[in-house]
Design a protein around this motif. Structure first.
Motif, mmCIF file in Angstrom:
data_model
loop_
_atom_site.group_PDB
_atom_site.id
_atom_site.type_symbol
_atom_site.label_atom_id
_atom_site.label_comp_id
_atom_site.label_asym_id
_atom_site.label_seq_id
_atom_site.Cartn_x
_atom_site.Cartn_y
_atom_site.Cartn_z
ATOM 1 N N ASP A 120 0.675 -1.141 -0.078
ATOM 2 C CA ASP A 120 0.104 0.053 0.077
ATOM 3 C C ASP A 120 0.761 1.236 0.018
ATOM 4 N N TYR A 337 -11.992 -2.391 8.075
ATOM 5 C CA TYR A 337 -11.068 -2.116 6.971
ATOM 6 C C TYR A 337 -9.762 -1.292 7.460
ATOM 7 N N GLU A 348 -7.515 1.208 3.954
ATOM 8 C CA GLU A 348 -8.629 0.236 3.582
ATOM 9 C C GLU A 348 -8.358 -0.838 2.311
ATOM 10 N N LEU A 349 -7.821 -0.045 1.311
ATOM 11 C CA LEU A 349 -7.553 -0.794 0.183
ATOM 12 C C LEU A 349 -6.671 -1.831 0.401
ATOM 13 N N VAL A 351 -6.502 -3.805 3.237
ATOM 14 C CA VAL A 351 -7.272 -4.528 3.647
ATOM 15 C C VAL A 351 -8.158 -5.490 2.461
ATOM 16 N N ARG A 352 -8.768 -4.759 1.981
ATOM 17 C CA ARG A 352 -9.711 -5.326 0.942
ATOM 18 C C ARG A 352 -8.927 -6.186 0.105
ATOM 19 N N VAL A 353 -7.784 -5.767 -0.528
ATOM 20 C CA VAL A 353 -7.119 -6.699 -1.411
ATOM 21 C C VAL A 353 -6.561 -7.771 -0.568
ATOM 22 N N THR A 355 -7.447 -9.408 1.863
ATOM 23 C CA THR A 355 -8.454 -10.412 2.423
ATOM 24 C C THR A 355 -9.195 -11.023 1.233
ATOM 25 N N SER A 356 -8.922 -10.513 -0.046
ATOM 26 C CA SER A 356 -9.514 -11.144 -1.395
ATOM 27 C C SER A 356 -8.875 -12.217 -1.883
ATOM 28 N N SER A 381 -9.503 -17.033 1.703
ATOM 29 C CA SER A 381 -10.243 -16.191 1.110
ATOM 30 C C SER A 381 -11.411 -16.754 0.358
ATOM 31 N N THR A 384 -17.177 -14.012 1.510
ATOM 32 C CA THR A 384 -17.115 -12.845 2.557
ATOM 33 C C THR A 384 -16.154 -13.228 3.609
ATOM 34 N N PHE A 400 -16.944 -10.646 6.575
ATOM 35 C CA PHE A 400 -17.325 -9.149 6.164
ATOM 36 C C PHE A 400 -18.923 -9.262 5.855
#
Length: 439
Positions: A120, A337, A348-349, A351-353, A355-356, A381, A384, A400
């Motif tokens: 990040d 997030y 936030e991004l 975390v989103r990436v 955990t994907s 993963s 959700t 999530f």
């Protein structure tokens, strides 16, 4: 006694809290007494009767001295519990959210998120060749036969990347999975992850750990891969290697990075590579289970644990000791997030990436622990949910979709000796089915 694997994260073909049935229960879950209006943790076994019955069954049959489940919702600051028990079979001290557990591979999502912080911040790239950070990983060789000669190799077709390290697709092996000459080489070079015991454990090769993380990385790079990078999902030492990537990319030693960037801002004051002597009274005993033994054998007593010694190599893949409260705070940060208690710990991004599902569709997962599922930054993963398990029976996940966090804590090895994880998942499913009906 046979310990075929000391780090087995398999939790069943259903990942924790996933699928349409769980999501349909979301409305019912919002009515549960898991809110911040309750000022302290309490037992919510009445709300989860099947989970409570499952924990009681294992405790009353003396299969384990403790089995504690922690449930939390959203950003509520307290996790509530089901189950309990004592620090050891010989102890009368009850476990609680602050008792200390060897979480082994539940260290992996922590290291994965530390890596995502650097991605990040632009200090490393998700698809950057690792050799640009660790030059020793240039010109890697791949074994023709993973169980054969170390000299029978072909050149790697592509460089190892950060993404591949995060998702166990770099072609690296693990001391618990490799065989033949490569297993002997791993042991000879001290390429190990989490520690187990001060006494020899049948089924595990004897070894002297590498003297530091830099040497560990160099020795790992000197050995051939077991598969071409990016081709197969193979549970590996890759998350441990990310500890060294983090050191070089951040200019900070790995342990200090985790302490300053994750543990302190998340309020995780009971997560350690080395348990302080002052905290030994909270440390559980780890047991070895074997059908040839009438009772579980204490292989790492809390009072004299090997985790009281500083490791020569801090294992980002399996070296942490933590409490249910601390790990719940880590999960809570993910559910936020990247924020907890109004403080941003990571983007936030990121975390989103992280955990994907980071696995390319071209990766072969057939026959692996995650066949038909995905893998993010150090954890499974699926749908959700994101999480992983540890070698001594622990398990933790965030969902999530349900805005929920769950942790399962106990201490026995090998994890597959009991069906605790499968029984736990089944009990949760049964309780959620009842909740849906009531709603």
């Amino acid at each position: 006694m046979a310990f075929r694997e000391f780090d087995s994260p398999q939790i069943s073909r259903r990942s924790l809290l996933r699928g349409g049935g769980y999501l349909a229960a979301g409305g019912a879950l919002t009515t549960l007494p898991l809110s911040g209006s309750i000022l302290r943790a309490h037992d919510v076994g009445a709300m989860w009767p099947n989970v409570a019955a499952m924990t009681k069954s294992y405790l009353s049959s003396n299969k384990v001295p403790n089995l504690l489940v922690a449930f939390g919702r959203g950003q509520d600051d307290i996790a509530h519990t089901v189950g309990g028990g004592t620090l050891s079979f010989r102890s009368s001290q009850q476990v609680d959210l602050d008792s200390l557990y060897r979480i082994y591979s539940m260290s992996k999502p922590v290291t994965g998120m530390a890596t995502m912080m650097l991605v990040d911040e632009g200090k490393i790239g998700l698809d950057q060749p690792v050799a640009e950070i660790l030059p020793e990983f240039s010109n890697m060789q791949v074994m023709v036969d993973p169980e054969g000669s170390l000299d029978n190799t072909v050149p790697a077709e592509r460089p190892i990347t950060i993404r591949q390290l995060l998702t166990h697709t770099a072609g690296l092996g693990y001391i618990i999975g490799v065989k033949g000459p490569l297993l002997a080489a791993y042991a000879q070079n001290g390429l190990v992850g989490g520690r187990v015991s001060r006494m020899p454990i049948p089924g595990l090769p004897e070894f002297t750990p590498a003297p530091d993380l830099a040497t560990w990385s160099e020795r790992l790079a000197s050995l051939p891969l077991v598969a071409q990078p990016g081709k197969k999902w193979i549970y590996s030492a890759s998350i441990d290697l990310l500890g060294r990537v983090i050191e070089v990319a951040s200019g900070q030693d790995f342990e200090s990075f985790l302490q300053q960037r994750i543990f302190e801002p998340c309020g995780m004051g009971s997560t350690y590579f080395t348990v302080p002597q002052s905290e030994v009274g909270r440390l559980t005993t780890n047991y070895g289970v074997n059908e040839m033994l009438p009772v579980p054998l204490p292989i790492d007593p809390g009072a004299t644990s090997i985790y009281l010694d500083k490791p020569s190599v801090p294992s980002g893949g399996g070296g942490l000791v933590s409490s249910a409260r601390d790990y719940d705070r880590f999960l809570r940060m993910l559910l936020g997030y990247g924020k907890i208690d109004g403080r941003r710990v990571m983007g936030e991004l990121a975390v989103r990436v992280g955990t994907s599902n980071l696995l390319p569709k071209s990766v072969d997962t057939a026959g692996s622990w995650i066949e038909g599922e995905g893998h993010g930054a150090g954890g499974r993963s699926t749908g959700t949910s994101f999480g992983w398990g540890g070698a001594a029976g622990t398990l933790a996940s965030v969902d999530f979709g349900l805005d929920m966090r769950v942790g399962l804590f106990t201490q026995y090895m090998p994890a597959e000796a009991y069906s605790i994880r499968a029984d736990f998942l089944s009990a949760i499913e049964q309780d959620l089915t009842v909740m849906r009906g009531a709603a």
